[in-house]
Design an enzyme around this catalytic site. Structure first.
Site, short mmCIF file in Angstrom:
data_model
loop_
_atom_site.label_atom_id
_atom_site.label_comp_id
_atom_site.label_asym_id
_atom_site.label_seq_id
_atom_site.Cartn_x
_atom_site.Cartn_y
_atom_site.Cartn_z
N HIS A 119 42.98 35.77 36.00
CA HIS A 119 42.74 34.86 37.13
C HIS A 119 42.85 35.54 38.49
O HIS A 119 42.99 34.87 39.52
CB HIS A 119 43.70 33.65 37.04
N CYS A 155 31.68 41.45 57.48
CA CYS A 155 30.77 40.56 58.24
C CYS A 155 31.51 39.69 59.24
O CYS A 155 30.89 38.94 59.98
CB CYS A 155 29.99 39.68 57.25
#
Ligand code: BV8
Length: 246
Positions: A119, A155
């Protein structure tokens, strides 16, 4: 309890391949609240409320505050004897492996080799905009984050926790590694309520492979009726006892 512990110990002594599936119960003794146990709730949210892409879309700051809170907890604690015994097993037996649902990386900090993390990790981040395909996680262990919510260094967009949220697919490579490890002599479900899939399904697969199966837990779970032996007690103690019998 002693005879199921002795039974499990004799199976382990004869075993070549052993797979241990761990859950939040293994980190309880380190001070990390489990999901379903007392303290598992943050403010009044349940884990399944917050650990979803929908929750993050709706309110990324609240979700980040929850993950930041969990990172601070984990950064302030250490692996416990349960982590240490399992780590030593993976260092002393090449085919004794740990597959974890935990995102706290305490198994890694204990020195576990070849760990399969189903996970993800609280200390991995990804770009929420997916500015890079395939999306690559980057490591960020800063506690606390200098700015909230954290940003993608590439970004400048929103970053997201590098964990698998409910409704999201696990990394196929991790699923394949875990599935391969169900072909073992002994499979142990350790400190998990065995409620979350596909992780809880690996016990069924191990049984189908003819593995001897065991549960180490303080209480009965979904898995109890499926295993050959169930050892009751705090795992940070039962694993130490088991290890002395090997
Ligand atoms: C998916 C990361 C599809 C995030 C987590 C089949 C049947 C039913 C439902 C489903 C199914 N298949 C899929 C689902 C849906 C869902 C699911 O399983 N829901 C459950 C709630 C019914 N599964 C998913 O959504 C999975 N994704 O299916 O995607 C898909 C496929 C293709 C394409 C697109 C989509 C993703 C599941 C992963 C979710 N992420 N964590 C985060 O952490 O923020 S799950 C998270 O919860 C943990 O990682 C862990 O897996 C789980 C908590 O379970 P445990 O670790 O066991 O903890 P818990 O508190 O429950 O129990 C602790 C136990 O320890 C107790 O038994 C206690 O008694 C014991 N204990 C306590 N102290 C001790 C102790 N034992 C020993 N000693 C102690 N001291």
């Amino acid at each position: 309890m002693l005879n199921s512990l002795n039974e499990l110990a004799s199976r382990l002594r004869a075993a070549h391949a052993v797979t241990v599936l761990t859950g939040a119960g293994v980190s309880a003794a380190s001070g990390i609240p489990t999901f379903r146990g007392a303290g598992g709730l943050w403010k009044h949210f349940s884990a399944t409320d917050l650990a979803t892409a929908e929750a993050f879309t709706r309110d990324p700051l609240t979700v980040w505050e929850w993950y930041a809170w969990r990172r601070e907890q984990v950064a302030a604690c250490s692996p416990n004897p349960a982590h240490d015994v399992l780590a030593r097993w993976t260092r002393t037996h090449d085919r004794w492996r740990v597959v974890t649902q935990n995102v706290d990386d305490l198994h890694l900090r204990a020195g576990t080799l070849n760990l399969v993390r189903l996970h993800g990790s609280l200390f991995d981040l990804r770009c929420w905009n997916g500015c890079e395909t395939p999306s690559r996680a980057w490591r960020d262990e800063r506690v606390p984050f200098p700015d909230m919510p954290p940003r993608c260094p590439r970004c400048g967009g929103l970053a997201r926790p590098g964990v698998v949220w409910f409704g999201e697919a696990l990394d196929p490579a991790d699923v394949a590694s875990a599935e391969a490890l169900t072909a073992c002599d002994v499979f142990i479900a350790a400190g998990t309520s065995a409620m979350v899939y596909p992780a809880a399904g690996f016990l069924h697969q191990a049984r189908a492979h003819g593995a001897f199966t065991a549960e180490l837990n303080t209480e009965s779970t979904q898995a109890t009726r499926l295993v050959d032996v169930a050892v009751r007690g705090p795992i940070e103690q039962t694993l130490l006892e088991l290890d002395t019998l090997l």
